[in-house]
Enzyme design. Structure first.
Site, PDB file in Angstrom:
ATOM      1  N   ASN A 192      46.233  52.548  39.064  1.00 61.61           N
ATOM      2  CA  ASN A 192      47.357  51.720  39.517  1.00 61.61           C
ATOM      3  C   ASN A 192      48.005  51.179  38.247  1.00 61.61           C
ATOM      4  OD1 ASN A 192      49.095  49.817  40.504  1.00 61.61           O
ATOM      5  ND2 ASN A 192      47.512  48.433  41.293  1.00 61.61           N
ATOM      6  N   TRP A 193      49.076  51.843  37.838  1.00 61.90           N
ATOM      7  CA  TRP A 193      49.706  51.469  36.559  1.00 61.90           C
ATOM      8  C   TRP A 193      50.405  50.116  36.640  1.00 61.90           C
ATOM      9  CZ3 TRP A 193      52.565  56.511  34.510  1.00 61.90           C
ATOM     10  CH2 TRP A 193      51.594  57.484  34.205  1.00 61.90           C
ATOM     11  N   LYS A 194      50.626  49.612  37.846  1.00 55.88           N
ATOM     12  CA  LYS A 194      51.405  48.381  38.039  1.00 55.88           C
ATOM     13  C   LYS A 194      52.761  48.527  37.337  1.00 55.88           C
ATOM     14  CE  LYS A 194      47.147  45.913  38.739  1.00 55.88           C
ATOM     15  NZ  LYS A 194      46.441  44.658  38.769  1.00 55.88           N
TER      16      LYS A 194
ATOM     17  N   HIS B 289      48.752  45.578  48.295  1.00 53.78           N
ATOM     18  CA  HIS B 289      48.048  45.088  47.100  1.00 53.78           C
ATOM     19  C   HIS B 289      48.157  43.559  47.054  1.00 53.78           C
ATOM     20  CE1 HIS B 289      47.076  44.250  42.928  1.00 53.78           C
ATOM     21  NE2 HIS B 289      46.455  45.424  42.914  1.00 53.78           N
TER      22      HIS B 289
ATOM     23  N   GLU C  32      48.848  41.603  44.762  1.00 51.04           N
ATOM     24  CA  GLU C  32      50.029  41.114  44.032  1.00 51.04           C
ATOM     25  C   GLU C  32      51.271  41.178  44.925  1.00 51.04           C
ATOM     26  OE1 GLU C  32      49.467  43.618  40.590  1.00 51.04           O
ATOM     27  OE2 GLU C  32      47.705  42.444  40.061  1.00 51.04           O
TER      28      GLU C  32
ATOM     29  N   GLU D  95      39.498  44.917  47.044  1.00 54.35           N
ATOM     30  CA  GLU D  95      39.825  44.330  45.749  1.00 54.35           C
ATOM     31  C   GLU D  95      39.727  42.809  45.835  1.00 54.35           C
ATOM     32  OE1 GLU D  95      42.293  47.299  43.218  1.00 54.35           O
ATOM     33  OE2 GLU D  95      43.645  45.941  44.264  1.00 54.35           O
TER      34      GLU D  95
ATOM     35  N   GLY E 279      42.185  42.060  37.159  1.00 51.51           N
ATOM     36  CA  GLY E 279      42.782  41.748  35.861  1.00 51.51           C
ATOM     37  C   GLY E 279      42.119  40.584  35.147  1.00 51.51           C
TER      38      GLY E 279
ATOM     39  N   GLY F  45      43.217  49.328  37.618  1.00 49.47           N
ATOM     40  CA  GLY F  45      44.448  48.796  37.051  1.00 49.47           C
ATOM     41  C   GLY F  45      44.474  48.980  35.547  1.00 49.47           C
TER      42      GLY F  45
HETATM   43  P1  PGA Z   1      42.363  45.750  37.317  1.00 50.74           P
HETATM   44  O1  PGA Z   1      43.361  45.905  38.558  1.00 50.74           O
HETATM   45  O2  PGA Z   1      41.544  47.025  37.241  1.00 50.74           O
HETATM   46  O3  PGA Z   1      43.258  45.576  36.125  1.00 50.74           O
HETATM   47  O4  PGA Z   1      41.508  44.566  37.588  1.00 50.74           O
HETATM   48  C1  PGA Z   1      42.976  46.540  39.755  1.00 50.74           C
HETATM   49  C2  PGA Z   1      44.112  46.521  40.729  1.00 50.74           C
HETATM   50  O5  PGA Z   1      44.839  45.527  40.805  1.00 50.74           O
HETATM   51  O6  PGA Z   1      44.324  47.502  41.464  1.00 50.74           O
END
Ligand code: PGA
Length: 253
Positions: A9-11, A95, A97, A167, A173, A233
């Site tokens: 997941n490159w965000k 997600h 976010e 998650e 993160g 991520g």
């Molecule tokens: P992270 O993010 O691996 O940077 O903790 C995971 C995600 O939000 O899918």
């Protein structure tokens, strides 16, 4: 019965040059991995580039969100139909976010999930509790509510064509990973909840773990019986880390 899947997941990261370098480093190392699937979910503007670079590589691609409606007067939105046009196999839905920063309700997430299925995309439905919710002892209630919204909208049978990602919000993160035991307990809860509606679908359902997965902790997490891979991520932006994580998903020889 269900294989493992590792999805990046490159965000909101990357640019044309860095995407190309990342994928060119990943392709020769990940393409030969057998027995586990891999994919990257990228920002919308790069779907054409990623499609061109990954076509025929064995690595699938997808998006990180989609609109809850089909094509029409929805300024700024991107439909499931459009994602299918760019060869997407997966789309992340709900997600944390999106839920917290962009205010997506369980109801909107459920509509997005059904839009993905309508065009044959595999939704990766994210569920997870915040730290406050975990400390208040309501983790299972939160996840049940998030799951039930989707099952209520699309029916339990729809999960035959979907992936779930657990998650925990406090692990995303932050460098704080759930222990394999903590994650396994929630994964088992999710599978039991789906099994209450349909045992065969629950048995075949891929449930990914996401939240600070790294090369150094992936093997332990993926070794838990109900963890079927990861949603990655930060570590998916580093070719060596992502390749190492994909290798951890390979079945033991
Ligand atoms: P992270 O993010 O691996 O940077 O903790 C995971 C995600 O939000 O899918």
């Amino acid at each position: 019965m269900r294989g493992k899947l590792v999805t990046g997941n490159w965000k909101m990261n990357g640019n044309l040059a860095s995407n190309q370098a990342l994928l060119q480093a990943m392709i020769p190392a990940i393409s030969p991995i057998s027995g586990a699937k891999s994919a990257v979910c990228v920002p919308f503007p790069y779907l054409a580039q990623v499609e061109q670079l990954l076509r025929g590589s064995g690595i699938a691609w997808g998006a990180q969100d989609l609109c809850q409606f089909d094509n029409g007067p929805y300024t700024g939105a991107v439909s499931a139909t459009m994602l299918a046009d760019f060869g997407c196999r997966y789309v992340i839905v709900g997600h944390s976010e999106r839920r917290s920063v962009f205010g997506e309700s369980d109801g909107v997430v459920a509509l997005k999930f059904s839009q993905a299925l309508r065009v044959g995309l595999i939704p990766i439905l994210c569920v997870g509790e915040t730290l406050d919710e975990r400390e208040a002892g309501v983790t299972e209630a939160v996840i049940a509510r998030q799951l039930d919204a989707v099952i209520g909208q699309s029916g339990v049978a729809a999960l035959a064509d979907a992936v779930i990602a657990y998650e925990p919000v406090w692990a995303i993160g932050t460098g704080k990973t759930a222990t394999p035991g903590e994650a396994q307990a929630v994964h088992a809860f999710i599978r039991r909840r789906v099994a209450a509606g349909d045992e065969a679908i629950a048995a075949g359902l891929q449930i990914l773990y996401g939240g600070s997965v790294r090369a150094g902790n992936a093997a332990q997490l993926f070794g838990a019986p109900d963890i079927d891979g990861g949603l990655i991520g930060g570590a998916s932006l580093n070719a060596d880390e992502f390749i190492a994580i994909c290798r951890c998903a390979q079945p033991a020889a």
